[in-house]
Design a protein around this motif. Structure first.
Motif, mmCIF file in Angstrom:
data_model
loop_
_atom_site.group_PDB
_atom_site.id
_atom_site.type_symbol
_atom_site.label_atom_id
_atom_site.label_comp_id
_atom_site.label_asym_id
_atom_site.label_seq_id
_atom_site.Cartn_x
_atom_site.Cartn_y
_atom_site.Cartn_z
ATOM 1 N N MET A 55 19.313 -1.890 -32.468
ATOM 2 C CA MET A 55 19.125 -0.944 -31.378
ATOM 3 C C MET A 55 19.000 0.477 -31.922
ATOM 4 O O MET A 55 19.399 0.763 -33.046
ATOM 5 C CB MET A 55 20.312 -0.997 -30.398
ATOM 6 N N ILE A 56 18.489 1.349 -31.090
ATOM 7 C CA ILE A 56 18.392 2.770 -31.397
ATOM 8 C C ILE A 56 19.453 3.489 -30.583
ATOM 9 O O ILE A 56 19.565 3.255 -29.381
ATOM 10 C CB ILE A 56 16.993 3.311 -31.046
ATOM 11 N N MET A 57 20.222 4.370 -31.239
ATOM 12 C CA MET A 57 21.205 5.152 -30.508
ATOM 13 C C MET A 57 20.825 6.622 -30.539
ATOM 14 O O MET A 57 20.424 7.146 -31.574
ATOM 15 C CB MET A 57 22.614 5.005 -31.083
ATOM 16 N N VAL A 58 20.955 7.257 -29.388
ATOM 17 C CA VAL A 58 20.732 8.691 -29.247
ATOM 18 C C VAL A 58 22.068 9.325 -28.905
ATOM 19 O O VAL A 58 22.750 8.865 -27.992
ATOM 20 C CB VAL A 58 19.697 8.974 -28.126
ATOM 21 N N HIS A 59 22.434 10.365 -29.646
ATOM 22 C CA HIS A 59 23.663 11.092 -29.355
ATOM 23 C C HIS A 59 23.287 12.358 -28.596
ATOM 24 O O HIS A 59 22.622 13.239 -29.139
ATOM 25 C CB HIS A 59 24.402 11.436 -30.650
ATOM 26 N N ALA A 60 23.655 12.415 -27.323
ATOM 27 C CA ALA A 60 23.366 13.550 -26.443
ATOM 28 C C ALA A 60 24.669 13.983 -25.791
ATOM 29 O O ALA A 60 24.906 13.730 -24.612
ATOM 30 C CB ALA A 60 22.328 13.149 -25.399
ATOM 31 N N PRO A 61 25.559 14.616 -26.576
ATOM 32 C CA PRO A 61 26.896 14.930 -26.074
ATOM 33 C C PRO A 61 26.905 15.845 -24.860
ATOM 34 O O PRO A 61 26.095 16.758 -24.753
ATOM 35 C CB PRO A 61 27.582 15.599 -27.264
ATOM 36 N N VAL A 62 27.835 15.552 -23.957
ATOM 37 C CA VAL A 62 27.970 16.306 -22.714
ATOM 38 C C VAL A 62 29.426 16.736 -22.557
ATOM 39 O O VAL A 62 30.338 15.918 -22.678
ATOM 40 C CB VAL A 62 27.554 15.442 -21.494
ATOM 41 N N ARG A 63 29.599 18.009 -22.281
ATOM 42 C CA ARG A 63 30.909 18.553 -21.901
ATOM 43 C C ARG A 63 30.700 19.183 -20.530
ATOM 44 O O ARG A 63 29.954 20.141 -20.404
ATOM 45 C CB ARG A 63 31.372 19.610 -22.895
ATOM 46 N N GLY A 64 31.330 18.626 -19.503
ATOM 47 C CA GLY A 64 31.116 19.133 -18.149
ATOM 48 C C GLY A 64 29.770 18.661 -17.619
ATOM 49 O O GLY A 64 29.373 17.522 -17.817
ATOM 50 N N LEU A 65 29.055 19.553 -16.968
ATOM 51 C CA LEU A 65 27.729 19.230 -16.438
ATOM 52 C C LEU A 65 26.733 19.147 -17.597
ATOM 53 O O LEU A 65 26.743 20.009 -18.469
ATOM 54 C CB LEU A 65 27.301 20.309 -15.443
ATOM 55 N N GLN A 67 23.892 19.639 -20.118
ATOM 56 C CA GLN A 67 22.992 20.737 -20.451
ATOM 57 C C GLN A 67 21.562 20.199 -20.547
ATOM 58 O O GLN A 67 21.356 18.990 -20.701
ATOM 59 C CB GLN A 67 23.422 21.384 -21.771
ATOM 60 N N PRO A 68 20.561 21.083 -20.470
ATOM 61 C CA PRO A 68 19.166 20.633 -20.500
ATOM 62 C C PRO A 68 18.822 19.732 -21.689
ATOM 63 O O PRO A 68 18.042 18.788 -21.542
ATOM 64 C CB PRO A 68 18.374 21.936 -20.536
ATOM 65 N N GLU A 69 19.413 19.990 -22.866
ATOM 66 C CA GLU A 69 19.095 19.173 -24.040
ATOM 67 C C GLU A 69 19.549 17.725 -23.858
ATOM 68 O O GLU A 69 18.830 16.790 -24.234
ATOM 69 C CB GLU A 69 19.759 19.761 -25.295
ATOM 70 N N ALA A 70 20.725 17.528 -23.285
ATOM 71 C CA ALA A 70 21.228 16.176 -23.054
ATOM 72 C C ALA A 70 20.420 15.465 -21.979
ATOM 73 O O ALA A 70 20.147 14.265 -22.078
ATOM 74 C CB ALA A 70 22.703 16.211 -22.677
ATOM 75 N N VAL A 71 20.030 16.203 -20.955
ATOM 76 C CA VAL A 71 19.212 15.623 -19.887
ATOM 77 C C VAL A 71 17.845 15.213 -20.438
ATOM 78 O O VAL A 71 17.353 14.115 -20.166
ATOM 79 C CB VAL A 71 19.058 16.607 -18.703
ATOM 80 N N GLU A 72 17.255 16.077 -21.243
ATOM 81 C CA GLU A 72 15.945 15.771 -21.826
ATOM 82 C C GLU A 72 16.030 14.571 -22.770
ATOM 83 O O GLU A 72 15.151 13.702 -22.758
ATOM 84 C CB GLU A 72 15.382 16.990 -22.557
ATOM 85 N N ALA A 73 17.070 14.487 -23.581
ATOM 86 C CA ALA A 73 17.236 13.337 -24.477
ATOM 87 C C ALA A 73 17.377 12.048 -23.672
ATOM 88 O O ALA A 73 16.805 11.010 -24.034
ATOM 89 C CB ALA A 73 18.447 13.549 -25.379
ATOM 90 N N THR A 74 18.103 12.121 -22.569
ATOM 91 C CA THR A 74 18.269 10.959 -21.696
ATOM 92 C C THR A 74 16.940 10.574 -21.062
ATOM 93 O O THR A 74 16.589 9.389 -20.996
ATOM 94 C CB THR A 74 19.335 11.251 -20.627
ATOM 95 N N ARG A 75 16.169 11.563 -20.620
ATOM 96 C CA ARG A 75 14.854 11.291 -20.041
ATOM 97 C C ARG A 75 13.942 10.608 -21.054
ATOM 98 O O ARG A 75 13.230 9.658 -20.725
ATOM 99 C CB ARG A 75 14.196 12.573 -19.538
ATOM 100 N N GLN A 76 13.976 11.070 -22.281
ATOM 101 C CA GLN A 76 13.133 10.469 -23.316
ATOM 102 C C GLN A 76 13.491 9.001 -23.552
ATOM 103 O O GLN A 76 12.612 8.165 -23.748
ATOM 104 C CB GLN A 76 13.229 11.274 -24.611
ATOM 105 N N VAL A 77 14.773 8.692 -23.505
ATOM 106 C CA VAL A 77 15.192 7.295 -23.648
ATOM 107 C C VAL A 77 14.673 6.482 -22.468
ATOM 108 O O VAL A 77 14.131 5.389 -22.648
ATOM 109 C CB VAL A 77 16.727 7.176 -23.769
ATOM 110 N N LEU A 78 14.810 6.995 -21.262
ATOM 111 C CA LEU A 78 14.309 6.277 -20.079
ATOM 112 C C LEU A 78 12.809 6.046 -20.179
ATOM 113 O O LEU A 78 12.318 4.958 -19.877
ATOM 114 C CB LEU A 78 14.653 7.050 -18.808
#
Length: 131
Positions: A55-65, A67-78
């Motif tokens: 599998m491929i793992m993406v680390h997109a750490p989130v603290r609180g809400l 941030q745009p970088e984590a949202v974008e990384a998640t979108r790319q995975v989707l």
């Protein structure tokens, strides 16, 4: 299961990587920052285990809400899942992953009410999340 392609979880372990790969998952998104609590596996250790399991793992750490970088990384995975891939997303409880997923899906044009309903069906209340 949040959707037919996305599963949310609390903290995963090295052993979980083999299990999820065996269930047909191809991607892992780690929304948990390293060193958030003692004893937590580091992202690099989990990424090695995911890779060893195919599998491929993406680390997109989130603290609180998220941030745009984590949202974008998640979108790319989707986007990379296409119509048949599956991803598991995790943080400590799954809530930050649910939030990042919903915000990423909004970028893809999905209706906010539909996202809140899907999250609620999986046990996550996104009623206060700005979608």
């Amino acid at each position: 299961m949040l959707t037919s392609q996305v599963f949310l979880s609390g903290q995963l372990t090295v052993e979980d990587m083999t299990s999820f790969a065996g269930l047909g998952f191809s991607r892992v998104v780690n929304h948990r920052p390293d060193d958030e609590e003692p004893g937590q596996p580091h992202a690099s250790t989990l990424a090695q285990a995911a890779l060893a399991a195919g599998m491929i793992m993406v680390h997109a750490p989130v603290r609180g809400l998220p941030q745009p970088e984590a949202v974008e990384a998640t979108r790319q995975v989707l986007d990379a899942l296409g119509s048949h891939g599956k991803a598991v997303m995790f943080c400590r409880s799954g809530m930050r992953s649910a939030t990042a997923w919903a915000m990423a899906e909004r970028l893809r044009g999905v209706d906010a009410a539909d996202l809140r309903e899907a999250a609620a069906g999986a046990g996550y209340d996104l009623s206060r999340v700005p979608l």
